[in-house]
Design a protein around this motif. Structure first.
Motif, PDB file in Angstrom:
ATOM      1  N   VAL A 288       0.872  -1.322  -0.085  1.00  0.00           N
ATOM      2  CA  VAL A 288       0.105   0.005   0.094  1.00  0.00           C
ATOM      3  C   VAL A 288       0.675   1.265  -0.057  1.00  0.00           C
ATOM      4  O   VAL A 288       0.523   2.092  -0.790  1.00  0.00           O
ATOM      5  CB  VAL A 288      -0.940   0.046   1.207  1.00  0.00           C
ATOM      6  N   CYS A 289       1.919   1.285   1.054  1.00  0.00           N
ATOM      7  CA  CYS A 289       2.617   2.327   1.062  1.00  0.00           C
ATOM      8  C   CYS A 289       3.692   2.577  -0.227  1.00  0.00           C
ATOM      9  O   CYS A 289       3.766   3.905  -0.708  1.00  0.00           O
ATOM     10  CB  CYS A 289       3.552   2.382   2.000  1.00  0.00           C
ATOM     11  N   THR A 290       3.945   1.538  -1.008  1.00  0.00           N
ATOM     12  CA  THR A 290       4.685   1.879  -2.293  1.00  0.00           C
ATOM     13  C   THR A 290       3.721   2.296  -3.328  1.00  0.00           C
ATOM     14  O   THR A 290       4.224   3.260  -3.949  1.00  0.00           O
ATOM     15  CB  THR A 290       5.272   0.478  -2.642  1.00  0.00           C
ATOM     16  N   ALA A 291       2.703   1.813  -3.233  1.00  0.00           N
ATOM     17  CA  ALA A 291       1.615   2.469  -4.370  1.00  0.00           C
ATOM     18  C   ALA A 291       1.201   3.857  -4.142  1.00  0.00           C
ATOM     19  O   ALA A 291       1.105   4.804  -5.175  1.00  0.00           O
ATOM     20  CB  ALA A 291       0.189   1.642  -4.204  1.00  0.00           C
ATOM     21  N   ILE A 292       1.088   4.270  -2.837  1.00  0.00           N
ATOM     22  CA  ILE A 292       0.642   5.671  -2.601  1.00  0.00           C
ATOM     23  C   ILE A 292       1.880   6.753  -2.878  1.00  0.00           C
ATOM     24  O   ILE A 292       1.746   7.712  -3.511  1.00  0.00           O
ATOM     25  CB  ILE A 292       0.396   5.824  -1.016  1.00  0.00           C
ATOM     26  N   ALA A 293       3.105   6.145  -2.502  1.00  0.00           N
ATOM     27  CA  ALA A 293       4.325   6.996  -2.750  1.00  0.00           C
ATOM     28  C   ALA A 293       4.498   7.153  -4.398  1.00  0.00           C
ATOM     29  O   ALA A 293       4.995   8.156  -4.825  1.00  0.00           O
ATOM     30  CB  ALA A 293       5.536   6.212  -2.208  1.00  0.00           C
ATOM     31  N   ASP A 294       4.138   6.122  -5.132  1.00  0.00           N
ATOM     32  CA  ASP A 294       4.286   6.278  -6.512  1.00  0.00           C
ATOM     33  C   ASP A 294       2.964   7.002  -7.057  1.00  0.00           C
ATOM     34  O   ASP A 294       2.984   7.137  -8.375  1.00  0.00           O
ATOM     35  CB  ASP A 294       4.352   5.007  -7.116  1.00  0.00           C
ATOM     36  N   ALA A 295       2.026   7.400  -6.306  1.00  0.00           N
ATOM     37  CA  ALA A 295       0.722   7.882  -6.982  1.00  0.00           C
ATOM     38  C   ALA A 295       0.975   9.427  -7.442  1.00  0.00           C
ATOM     39  O   ALA A 295       1.834  10.041  -6.955  1.00  0.00           O
ATOM     40  CB  ALA A 295      -0.319   8.100  -5.966  1.00  0.00           C
ATOM     41  N   GLU A 296       0.462   9.743  -8.501  1.00  0.00           N
ATOM     42  CA  GLU A 296       0.302  11.144  -8.911  1.00  0.00           C
ATOM     43  C   GLU A 296      -0.702  12.007  -8.356  1.00  0.00           C
ATOM     44  O   GLU A 296      -1.812  11.569  -8.245  1.00  0.00           O
ATOM     45  CB  GLU A 296       0.175  11.202 -10.576  1.00  0.00           C
ATOM     46  N   PRO A 297      -0.428  13.073  -7.532  1.00  0.00           N
ATOM     47  CA  PRO A 297      -1.282  13.872  -6.964  1.00  0.00           C
ATOM     48  C   PRO A 297      -2.329  14.464  -7.890  1.00  0.00           C
ATOM     49  O   PRO A 297      -2.136  14.873  -8.966  1.00  0.00           O
ATOM     50  CB  PRO A 297      -0.403  14.940  -6.235  1.00  0.00           C
ATOM     51  N   ARG A 298      -3.485  14.638  -7.392  1.00  0.00           N
ATOM     52  CA  ARG A 298      -4.686  15.486  -8.186  1.00  0.00           C
ATOM     53  C   ARG A 298      -4.634  16.932  -8.035  1.00  0.00           C
ATOM     54  O   ARG A 298      -4.994  17.538  -8.803  1.00  0.00           O
ATOM     55  CB  ARG A 298      -6.169  15.027  -7.627  1.00  0.00           C
ATOM     56  N   TRP A 299      -3.754  17.537  -6.862  1.00  0.00           N
ATOM     57  CA  TRP A 299      -3.612  18.832  -6.896  1.00  0.00           C
ATOM     58  C   TRP A 299      -2.178  19.132  -6.451  1.00  0.00           C
ATOM     59  O   TRP A 299      -1.737  18.077  -5.573  1.00  0.00           O
ATOM     60  CB  TRP A 299      -4.494  19.523  -6.192  1.00  0.00           C
TER      61      TRP A 299
END
Length: 365
Positions: free
Chosen positions: A134-145
């Motif tokens: 989960v943390c790896t996926a969140i770290a790699d996520a592109e922010p919406r703003w």
């Protein structure tokens, strides 16, 4: 004392009526007033299928009401000097800086303004037990703003953002920190959990879905996945979920979690200066997930659920999907918690009990 005795009777009568009329199946309500437990009431069933009754020590999975524990641990991290509210997450968690998130701070996390409100689509509810994934996926996520530019409810990402930051600072899980920093000092080790021990699972209430029409998609469905939006009994009763360290949700008794909030108010966990800072308005704007106007302190929405117009926003806490509610009030010294088995789409019971209790305490002032 006569007034407080009357309050206990009024709360018990309200709970009994909610169960007797079929509006609810099982509830707990606890209230501390200026550090004293003045209400510890319960009604109905912990499990309506077996007829097992609810008691004051029955544990309830209460979805986002558990965020009061997550936010408190963030404040205790700051109190320890290990991190500041404006410390960039990348100072501790370098991988999180991808896709322009390098400016995100703990303050942004606490005001739900980091820009990653939704779990990456590769993550489903069954993955919540896998902390690293989960943390790896969140770290790699592109922010919406851009971090800090907007706010939007970070339903499940919130707990992992706080939790991974805490792990990087302390080397300990949120479950460990909750135990060492909060439940042991307050002597409530069997009342409040991130991840329930196997031996205690049979003490839990069994949650049930309220009958509700399946009509238009709920607000926020364009951002959050259905499982992030709609609390379900299937998720709440999953033994894997219940045992996992998922600090976006929590399991507790009303008495235990109200005791935590009472200790925040009376200075046992944080000092008066930090309490003033964390309850001050930190972000006001339109929630980019749900579209409603929000007023946020550091880690908590400000204002009581269903409060009448004009009521000063001196309360801070979290409502949980399905109708649970936990808050503290700096003006009155009230710490309130309500847990329940039936997952409703409204907070009618919480509002009714909070109104009743606020009026009774105000009358003693």
């Amino acid at each position: 004392m006569t007034t407080l005795s009357s309050l206990r009777q009024k709360v018990q009568s309200a709970l009994d009526e909610l169960v007797d009329t079929g509006a609810e199946s099982g509830l707990q309500v606890a209230v501390y007033h200026r550090s004293a437990l003045v209400v510890d009431a319960v009604a109905g069933f912990a499990d309506s299928l077996t007829g097992r009754r609810a008691h004051s020590n029955t544990l309830f999975f209460s979805f986002s009401a558990g965020k009061v524990m997550t936010s408190l641990i963030a404040h205790l991290l700051v109190r320890s000097g290990a991190i500041g509210y404006d410390t960039p997450l990348v100072d501790l968690w370098p991988e999180f800086g991808s896709h322009g998130k390098e400016t995100a701070t703990l303050r942004h996390v606490l005001t739900h303004s980091v820009g990653v409100p939704a779990m990456p689509r590769s993550i489903g509810p069954e993955d919540l037990t896998d902390w690293s994934r989960v943390c790896t996926a969140i770290a790699d996520a592109e922010p919406r703003w851009r971090p800090g530019a907007e706010t939007g409810y970070h339903a499940f990402t919130f707990g992992f953002l706080v939790g991974e930051t805490a792990r990087r600072v302390t080397g300990k899980s949120m479950r460990q920190l909750l135990h060492e920093w909060i439940t042991v000092p307050l002597d409530i080790e069997s009342d409040v959990y991130f991840g329930v021990p196997l031996d205690d699972l049979d003490m839990l209430a069994r949650l049930e879905d309220a009958v509700r029409p399946q009509t238009v998609p709920p607000d926020g469905s364009a951002v959050l996945a259905p499982w992030e939006l709609r609390p379900t009994a299937a998720m709440a009763n999953s033994r894997d979920i219940l045992q996992a360290d998922i600090p976006s949700v929590g399991t507790f008794t009303a008495r235990g979690i109200a005791a935590v909030q009472a200790a925040v108010l009376d200075g046992r966990l944080i000092d008066s200066h930090q309490l003033e800072e964390l309850t001050r308005l930190a972000f006001e704007g339109t929630d980019q997930v749900f579209g409603n106007h929000v007023r946020l302190a550091l880690g908590y929405p400000l204002g009581r659920v269903g409060a009448p117009p004009g009521e000063a926003p001196t309360t801070f806490g979290w409502a949980g999907g399905g109708g649970s509610y936990v808050y503290a009030d700096t003006a009155t010294g009230i710490s309130f918690a309500m847990t329940k088995t039936r997952l409703t789409q409204h907070f009618n019971a919480a509002q009714r009990l909070a109104d009743l209790i606020t009026a009774a305490i105000d009358a003693t002032a």
